[in-house]
Every structure is written in structure tokens, then in C-alpha cells.
Design a protein around this motif. Structure first.
Motif, mmCIF file in Angstrom:
data_model
loop_
_atom_site.group_PDB
_atom_site.id
_atom_site.type_symbol
_atom_site.label_atom_id
_atom_site.label_comp_id
_atom_site.label_asym_id
_atom_site.label_seq_id
_atom_site.Cartn_x
_atom_site.Cartn_y
_atom_site.Cartn_z
ATOM 1 N N LEU A 1 0.868 -1.176 0.000
ATOM 2 C CA LEU A 1 0.000 0.000 0.000
ATOM 3 C C LEU A 1 0.902 1.222 0.000
ATOM 4 N N LEU A 2 0.864 1.973 -1.078
ATOM 5 C CA LEU A 2 1.673 3.183 -1.231
ATOM 6 C C LEU A 2 0.755 4.374 -1.026
ATOM 7 N N GLU A 3 0.878 5.017 0.127
ATOM 8 C CA GLU A 3 -0.004 6.146 0.435
ATOM 9 C C GLU A 3 0.684 7.498 0.285
ATOM 10 N N ALA A 4 1.990 7.511 0.267
ATOM 11 C CA ALA A 4 2.723 8.776 0.137
ATOM 12 C C ALA A 4 2.755 9.209 -1.320
ATOM 13 N N GLU A 5 2.749 10.505 -1.521
ATOM 14 C CA GLU A 5 2.941 11.039 -2.866
ATOM 15 C C GLU A 5 4.434 11.223 -3.065
ATOM 16 N N VAL A 6 5.030 10.323 -3.801
ATOM 17 C CA VAL A 6 6.467 10.375 -4.053
ATOM 18 C C VAL A 6 6.647 10.768 -5.512
ATOM 19 N N ARG A 7 7.158 11.959 -5.731
ATOM 20 C CA ARG A 7 7.324 12.475 -7.091
ATOM 21 C C ARG A 7 8.720 12.183 -7.650
ATOM 22 N N ASP A 8 9.711 12.124 -6.788
ATOM 23 C CA ASP A 8 11.080 11.902 -7.220
ATOM 24 C C ASP A 8 11.281 10.424 -7.577
#
Length: 123
Positions: free
Chosen positions: A58-65
Motif C-alpha cells: 500500500l503506497l499512500e505517500a505522494e512520491v514524485r522523485d
């Protein structure tokens, strides 16, 4: 998103979710319960559905890099790999067995993330 990861022990179903509700639905369908950590950027669980193992991240963080995302996926792949090794009763896997397993899981997670990003360009 769903993928099947080939391992030295057999095939494992791997899913990537971005919403907690989807993970809860999977757990209910498999007759399992799941507990979430509130402060985690991502978290991993595995469910034994009889003869098969189903794992999800479950990927809940907004990771842009892209580099940070790859590092986070590799981190979660280690957790998935440990769940797989535990499921198949592999207490002392060889270094190469563990390395290839982490590599295959990381690749599957990154592929699913790319597919999800293509389908959700504004997310």
C-alpha cells in the motif's frame, strides 16, 4: 495493479494499492484482517489463501522523485521477500536467492507503479 512474481519456490501474486480501501477489500475477500500503520509512507502485508500467497504493498505517500520512489519500492520489496521466504519455510536462503527475489519483486512493483501512473496522470 496485480502482477505474478516468479520465485524459486513458486509463483506469488503481488498487488500494489494506492488506496487503503482496496487493500481492505482484498483482506476481506481472503478472510484476513489487516492493521495499518498511520505514519507509514508505504506498508506491506501478505495473506495465505490456502495454497497460494497474496502480498500487497500500500503506497499512500505522494512520491514524485523517481529515485525516492525506486528506493521506497526496494525497501518494500525486502519486506515482501521476507513474507515469501517465511511462507515457503525458507529459514536460511542463500544470498543470491534473496537478492534475485528482492530484484524480481522490486521490478514488479516498479512496473505496476508505472502502469498506475500512466492511468492516473494527474495523481
Amino acid at each position: 495493479m496485480k502482477a505474478y512474481v516468479q520465485t524459486a519456490f513458486g509463483e506469488v501474486e503481488l498487488r500494489l494499492y494506492h488506496r487503503r480501501e482496496r487493500a481492505i477489500r482484498l483482506a476481506r475477500r481472503l478472510g484476513a484482517s489487516v492493521t495499518f500503520v498511520e505514519s507509514a509512507h508505504a506498508q506491506t502485508n501478505g495473506f495465505d489463501s490456502g495454497d497460494d500467497l497474496v502480498c500487497f504493498v500500500l503506497l499512500e505517500a505522494e512520491v514524485r522523485d523517481a529515485d525516492q520512489l525506486a528506493a521506497l519500492m526496494a525497501h518494500e520489496a525486502v519486506h515482501v521477500s521476507q513474507i515469501i521466504l517465511d511462507h515457503f519455510g525458507e529459514d536460511e536462503p542463500g544470498e543470491e536467492t534473496r537478492a534475485y527475489l528482492v530484484q524480481n519483486v522490486t521490478y514488479a512493483l516498479l512496473e505496476m507503479q508505472r502502469e498506475w501512473a500512466r492511468e492516473h496522470p494527474t495523481a
